[in-house]
Motif scaffolding. Sequence first.
Motif, mmCIF file in Angstrom:
data_model
loop_
_atom_site.group_PDB
_atom_site.id
_atom_site.type_symbol
_atom_site.label_atom_id
_atom_site.label_comp_id
_atom_site.label_asym_id
_atom_site.label_seq_id
_atom_site.Cartn_x
_atom_site.Cartn_y
_atom_site.Cartn_z
ATOM 1 N N ASP A 229 0.810 -1.283 0.070
ATOM 2 C CA ASP A 229 -0.061 -0.163 -0.127
ATOM 3 C C ASP A 229 0.826 1.131 0.040
ATOM 4 O OD1 ASP A 229 -2.639 -1.562 2.127
ATOM 5 O OD2 ASP A 229 -2.187 -1.735 0.066
ATOM 6 N N LEU A 230 2.083 1.198 0.880
ATOM 7 C CA LEU A 230 2.957 2.366 0.884
ATOM 8 C C LEU A 230 3.497 2.711 -0.619
ATOM 9 C CD1 LEU A 230 4.440 4.666 2.290
ATOM 10 C CD2 LEU A 230 6.119 3.106 2.942
ATOM 11 N N ALA A 231 3.790 1.577 -1.242
ATOM 12 C CA ALA A 231 4.435 1.568 -2.550
ATOM 13 C C ALA A 231 3.453 2.421 -3.478
ATOM 14 C CB ALA A 231 4.715 0.378 -3.235
ATOM 15 N N ALA A 232 1.938 1.835 -3.247
ATOM 16 C CA ALA A 232 0.967 2.535 -4.171
ATOM 17 C C ALA A 232 0.905 4.042 -3.926
ATOM 18 C CB ALA A 232 -0.153 1.632 -3.974
ATOM 19 N N ALA A 233 0.843 4.285 -2.696
ATOM 20 C CA ALA A 233 0.861 5.589 -2.329
ATOM 21 C C ALA A 233 1.992 6.431 -2.758
ATOM 22 C CB ALA A 233 0.695 5.803 -0.884
ATOM 23 N N LEU A 234 2.942 5.859 -2.740
ATOM 24 C CA LEU A 234 4.284 6.680 -3.590
ATOM 25 C C LEU A 234 4.245 6.392 -5.046
ATOM 26 C CD1 LEU A 234 6.858 5.946 -0.841
ATOM 27 C CD2 LEU A 234 5.993 8.152 -1.251
ATOM 28 N N GLY A 235 3.425 5.840 -5.684
ATOM 29 C CA GLY A 235 3.651 5.578 -7.112
ATOM 30 C C GLY A 235 4.963 4.685 -7.449
ATOM 31 N N ALA A 236 5.353 3.932 -6.431
ATOM 32 C CA ALA A 236 6.917 3.350 -6.463
ATOM 33 C C ALA A 236 6.565 1.816 -6.823
ATOM 34 C CB ALA A 236 7.333 3.308 -5.184
ATOM 35 N N ALA A 237 7.850 1.400 -7.510
ATOM 36 C CA ALA A 237 7.949 -0.086 -7.773
ATOM 37 C C ALA A 237 8.134 -0.686 -6.008
ATOM 38 C CB ALA A 237 8.873 -0.404 -8.733
ATOM 39 N N LEU A 238 7.526 -1.940 -6.284
ATOM 40 C CA LEU A 238 7.822 -2.825 -4.972
ATOM 41 C C LEU A 238 8.985 -3.833 -5.112
ATOM 42 C CD1 LEU A 238 6.584 -3.629 -2.020
ATOM 43 C CD2 LEU A 238 4.901 -5.124 -3.349
ATOM 44 N N GLY A 239 9.901 -3.704 -4.163
ATOM 45 C CA GLY A 239 10.935 -4.692 -4.109
ATOM 46 C C GLY A 239 10.847 -5.466 -2.768
ATOM 47 N N ALA A 240 11.913 -6.417 -2.780
ATOM 48 C CA ALA A 240 12.070 -7.215 -1.495
ATOM 49 C C ALA A 240 13.542 -7.280 -1.337
ATOM 50 C CB ALA A 240 11.232 -8.310 -1.424
ATOM 51 N N THR A 241 13.780 -7.467 0.074
ATOM 52 C CA THR A 241 15.177 -8.036 0.340
ATOM 53 C C THR A 241 15.359 -9.675 -0.196
ATOM 54 O OG1 THR A 241 15.219 -8.826 2.597
ATOM 55 C CG2 THR A 241 15.654 -6.466 2.080
ATOM 56 N N PRO A 242 16.619 -9.936 -0.515
ATOM 57 C CA PRO A 242 16.755 -11.447 -0.837
ATOM 58 C C PRO A 242 16.450 -12.261 0.355
ATOM 59 C CG PRO A 242 18.910 -10.385 -1.547
ATOM 60 C CD PRO A 242 17.989 -9.393 -1.098
ATOM 61 N N ALA A 243 16.584 -11.893 1.733
ATOM 62 C CA ALA A 243 15.961 -12.826 2.666
ATOM 63 C C ALA A 243 14.603 -13.013 2.788
ATOM 64 C CB ALA A 243 16.486 -12.018 4.076
ATOM 65 N N LEU A 244 13.898 -11.821 2.569
ATOM 66 C CA LEU A 244 12.435 -12.069 2.460
ATOM 67 C C LEU A 244 11.919 -13.018 1.266
ATOM 68 C CD1 LEU A 244 9.813 -11.087 4.118
ATOM 69 C CD2 LEU A 244 9.664 -9.411 2.266
ATOM 70 N N CYS A 245 12.669 -12.918 0.267
ATOM 71 C CA CYS A 245 12.281 -13.784 -1.012
ATOM 72 C C CYS A 245 12.942 -15.082 -0.626
ATOM 73 C CB CYS A 245 13.079 -13.265 -2.171
ATOM 74 S SG CYS A 245 12.584 -11.703 -2.952
ATOM 75 N N ALA A 246 13.861 -15.552 0.186
ATOM 76 C CA ALA A 246 14.263 -16.723 0.429
ATOM 77 C C ALA A 246 13.384 -17.409 1.449
ATOM 78 C CB ALA A 246 15.559 -16.708 1.005
ATOM 79 N N ARG A 247 12.401 -16.601 2.021
ATOM 80 C CA ARG A 247 11.657 -17.191 3.143
ATOM 81 C C ARG A 247 10.240 -17.527 2.280
ATOM 82 N NH1 ARG A 247 11.671 -12.894 7.332
ATOM 83 N NH2 ARG A 247 9.590 -13.850 7.671
ATOM 84 N N GLY A 248 10.182 -17.145 0.974
ATOM 85 C CA GLY A 248 8.986 -17.461 0.115
ATOM 86 C C GLY A 248 8.050 -16.342 0.385
ATOM 87 N N LEU A 249 8.260 -15.174 1.053
ATOM 88 C CA LEU A 249 7.206 -14.209 1.306
ATOM 89 C C LEU A 249 7.153 -13.224 0.209
ATOM 90 C CD1 LEU A 249 7.500 -13.752 5.193
ATOM 91 C CD2 LEU A 249 5.874 -15.246 3.929
ATOM 92 N N ALA A 250 8.082 -13.343 -0.615
ATOM 93 C CA ALA A 250 7.837 -12.348 -2.092
ATOM 94 C C ALA A 250 8.561 -13.134 -2.944
ATOM 95 C CB ALA A 250 8.672 -11.065 -1.581
#
Lengths: 290, 353
Positions: B249-270
């Motif tokens: 939601d914060l990304a949408a409010a800023l008109g931003a692209a959404l990313g994730a850290t590799p740690a979050l991706c490694a846990r399967g949450l992104a």
Amino acid sequence: MTTSTVATADAAPAMRIVVLLRRLYHRPGKPDACLLGRCEQAALAAAVRLRDALGGTLTAVALGEAMHEEPTLAAALAAGCDRAVRVHAPACDDLDYLGTAEVLRAAVDRLGCDLLVCGDRSQDQGHGALGPAMAELLGMPHLTGVLDVDIQVEDRDIQVADGAAEPAEEAAEPAAEPAEPTRGGRAILARQRNGGRIHRFRCVPPVVLCIQGPMPAPDQPAPDQPATDQAPAAPIDHLSLDDLGLDARIIGHRGRLIGQLQTTHEGRRTVMATSPADLVTRLVADHVLR
Amino acid sequence: MASILVYIEPAGYPVAAGPSQASLEILGEARRMADVLGATVYAFAPMWTDSNAGLAAGVPDIRASDALIDALGHGGADRVMLVPVAAPVSGPPGWPAGWAAHGQALCAAYEQVQPLLVLLAATRAGRDLGPRLAARAQAVFVSEPALHGGPGGDVILCQSTHGNALRRRLSIESLERPAVVTLPPGTYSPAHGADEPATMLQSLAPAPGTGIEYLGSDADPGADLDTARVIVVAGAGVDTAATHGLVSDLAAALGAALGATPALCARGLAPRHQAIGVGARHVAPALYVVCAASGSPAHLGAVSPDATIIAINADPAAPVFRVASYGIVGRLEQVIPDLIAALAGHPPAAVPQ
């Protein structure tokens, strides 16, 4: 599926694979708690899998002091490398990309190499220059930013690495077991992120692959923990500049081309906001927001 | 007179739609540096052609040549070197830019121009070409430095290392040999309105094959991160889908692209394609909002040092607060809703209106 051929004889020559590794440093001269950066981890994992699929030998090579690089090489042997070689050069930490490449090229030439694997860019210096420079000195084609690698053998594809990108709809089925050493034609399929697309290439050794990914799977341990209490599975060989026929004075001049090192946060203070509204007020005042 | 050689990367595949935005930015910076150094700017522009007959004669499409020359002239080039690049007779069209496609021709241009400085955008193509060209030329190579003016018209290159905690400083005037430099996209602005149109030099021979075969391409689902001016990234501290939704939601409010850290991706949450980090994806936004990430060098080492970093973290001792420009301590569930409300009517300055 087309067949790409390197050798048509029943007994293909054994593949000589070399992986370049380097200890990760938190600061110059101060090793990080992790042995390897992300790209080096991925390069080591890819090199082991390529050796398992292609056959032949895998040698890990590192340039640096024993106290820093021998734990790195011990971990590489524990991860599945057949051999490990440490190259020592005076003031090697101060060499620029080309000085480092000149030393490592001499070592790789001495070992013999059909396939060179390295990290795309180091986590501390971040130049991304060593792989392409090695390819230039070795006279091999190269690819940077390799996300993952597959092996193409005759009319079968064997997937040897998890993809960092989302798998394409036509992705090959994952291999359950490492393949037997191949005979006849073999080529490496590599993917690279470039210009908003994921591009696919077929590479026939000799070639230099600069590995960017993949990230380890959630249940896959990364080879970044030092094997502090574990003796190397094989002895670590050593090579000096004299062994390689290099003149330290000629190599050393590249140390003058790396510039002066300075800290970047002198006088920098993070502006801490007391609330979200306060943060926005500060960002508007500083023209970060309109 | 000294020369600056600029690699112009084609925009779009399989047939180039002119020069890439990143290349025009680098060309503009080359123009500004040339004005300080008193140098001539050469633009090296590979041209895709889908005319096999024209390619066989080594002659690029004339209409496309004129348009490209005009664009590069207005972008700051004094001279343009056009290089017709072979479209394959069979198989997928459009080799991606890089050493395999353009390396030999770029080396030939280097030999002809003998530049003091070679500039490339720090795209995949630039990082593929730049270091090998530098090795071929025995030149200095500098990756993504910041540029500063020095005394007497000198240009200072400052390259960040060790997660942007340190930097190496080189003076162009003090270098004993030429330098090949990649510059981050999105950091510089194109030049506009050159006084004189650029002059086309002779076309160089197409690059020979390099032993790597191109098979085609697929869409990169995370490609928006490569060019985003504002990015919001979810870190390992995002531990529920609901919290990740707040970050989105914060990304949408800023008109931003959404990313994730590799740690979050490694846990399967992104998804993996959102990962930003060394070994994943490097980004160069103007504004980078870090949500519940510690700020490790493995993460922030992949973010351009020119980015303004805003950190939101519940731990006041998180290392990210030592490198961020702005910070706020608090749990995402408490900070983000109020932040979104406060952002109403205040879009990021980095996003064009």
